[in-house]
Design a protein around this motif. Structure first.
Motif, PDB file in Angstrom:
ATOM      1  N   HIS A 121      45.043  25.657  44.261  1.00 47.28           N
ATOM      2  CA  HIS A 121      44.421  25.447  42.894  1.00 47.28           C
ATOM      3  C   HIS A 121      44.221  24.255  42.416  1.00 47.28           C
ATOM      4  CE1 HIS A 121      46.063  29.816  43.473  1.00 47.28           C
ATOM      5  NE2 HIS A 121      45.063  30.140  42.552  1.00 47.28           N
ATOM      6  N   CYS A 140      47.587  36.174  38.091  1.00 46.49           N
ATOM      7  CA  CYS A 140      46.485  36.118  38.743  1.00 46.49           C
ATOM      8  C   CYS A 140      45.238  36.850  38.821  1.00 46.49           C
ATOM      9  CB  CYS A 140      46.920  36.514  40.415  1.00 46.49           C
ATOM     10  SG  CYS A 140      48.815  36.358  40.697  1.00 46.49           S
ATOM     11  N   CYS A 143      41.937  35.849  36.984  1.00 42.01           N
ATOM     12  CA  CYS A 143      40.710  35.185  37.713  1.00 42.01           C
ATOM     13  C   CYS A 143      40.232  35.881  38.946  1.00 42.01           C
ATOM     14  CB  CYS A 143      41.084  33.759  37.978  1.00 42.01           C
ATOM     15  SG  CYS A 143      41.509  32.891  36.544  1.00 42.01           S
ATOM     16  N   HIS A 144      41.306  36.301  39.561  1.00 42.34           N
ATOM     17  CA  HIS A 144      41.137  37.073  40.902  1.00 42.34           C
ATOM     18  C   HIS A 144      40.900  38.522  40.386  1.00 42.34           C
ATOM     19  CE1 HIS A 144      42.399  33.852  43.473  1.00 42.34           C
ATOM     20  NE2 HIS A 144      43.415  33.290  42.385  1.00 42.34           N
TER      21      HIS A 144
END
Ligand code: HEC
Ligand code: HEC
Length: 161
Positions: A121, A140, A143-144
């Motif tokens: 990251h 998480c 964004c994922h």
């Protein structure tokens, strides 16, 4: 060079180039696959996925999971205790699928504090982690977008504003 020699040299070149391309393709596939985590267990998903994403077991080494399971009553400021049967089943699942210490060595019990995580990251701007739409690096799925399926591939990442 005679014609047949030239022909042989050409064939060898074509063969060598295809071989290299093949190796690069296989290596790329293997790497891409490294960021899709397929281990699954219904109890783990239900119990460890109720407050946050059920973090893939591959992202911490076995000793870290052991410590986490041993301290669920004081779990990052909350009580995440489980009945003994569920704790035993989930603990075994996490350890059987844990990452190697060499790859995801943990000094703390947080995935987000491992050198591996920081490295993956390092291109995320520091201020992004504090955005209200994200709140915490541990979030998480902000964004994922396919994190629930264990898919962290780059193509499925969007950093929310
Ligand atoms: C009652 C709610 C709750 C449950 C249930 C729960 N957790 Fe957590 N967990 C938390 C909170 C709160 C944090 C801290 C999140 C943060 O810092 O944003 C956390 C953080 C974590 C972290 C560290 C994330 C990081 O920063 O890298 C791990 C690993 C973790 N939990 C594993 C588990 C496992 C394994 C289970 C199931 C046995 C579980 N959790 C169940 C509330 C819970
Ligand atoms: C603020 C958004 C954000 C959050 C939150 C976040 N990530 Fe990421 N993650 C990214 C970005 C952006 C990349 C790609 C960096 C690059 O390759 O340049 C990345 C890369 C990754 C990769 C490598 C993907 C690949 O195939 O190259 C993994 C694995 C990963 N993150 C796991 C996690 C886990 C696990 C969490 C939660 C504990 C998490 N991330 C939280 C934004 C985020």
């Amino acid at each position: 060079m005679t014609n047949s020699h030239r022909r042989l040299a050409f064939d060898l070149t074509v063969w060598a180039v295809s071989l290299c391309a093949g190796i690069v393709l296989i290596a790329h596939e293997a790497m891409a696959d490294g960021h899709r985590y397929r281990a699954d267990n219904a109890r783990w998903k239900a119990e460890c996925g109720s407050c946050h994403l059920a973090y893939p077991p591959q992202l911490l080494p076995a000793p870290a999971w052991r410590s986490i399971m041993a301290g669920l009553d004081k779990h990052f400021g909350t009580d995440a205790s489980l009945d003994p049967a569920a704790a035993a089943e989930i603990g075994t699942f996490l350890q059987n699928n844990a990452g190697s210490s060499r790859r995801v060595g943990a000094q703390s019990l947080r995935i987000t504090e491992t050198a591996w995580f920081r490295h993956e990251h390092d291109e995320v701007p520091g201020a992004a982690w504090q955005r209200p739409s994200i709140k915490s690096a541990a979030n998480c799925a902000a964004c994922h977008r396919t994190a629930e399926e264990g898919d962290f591939r780059e193509r499925n990442i969007r950093i929310p504003r």
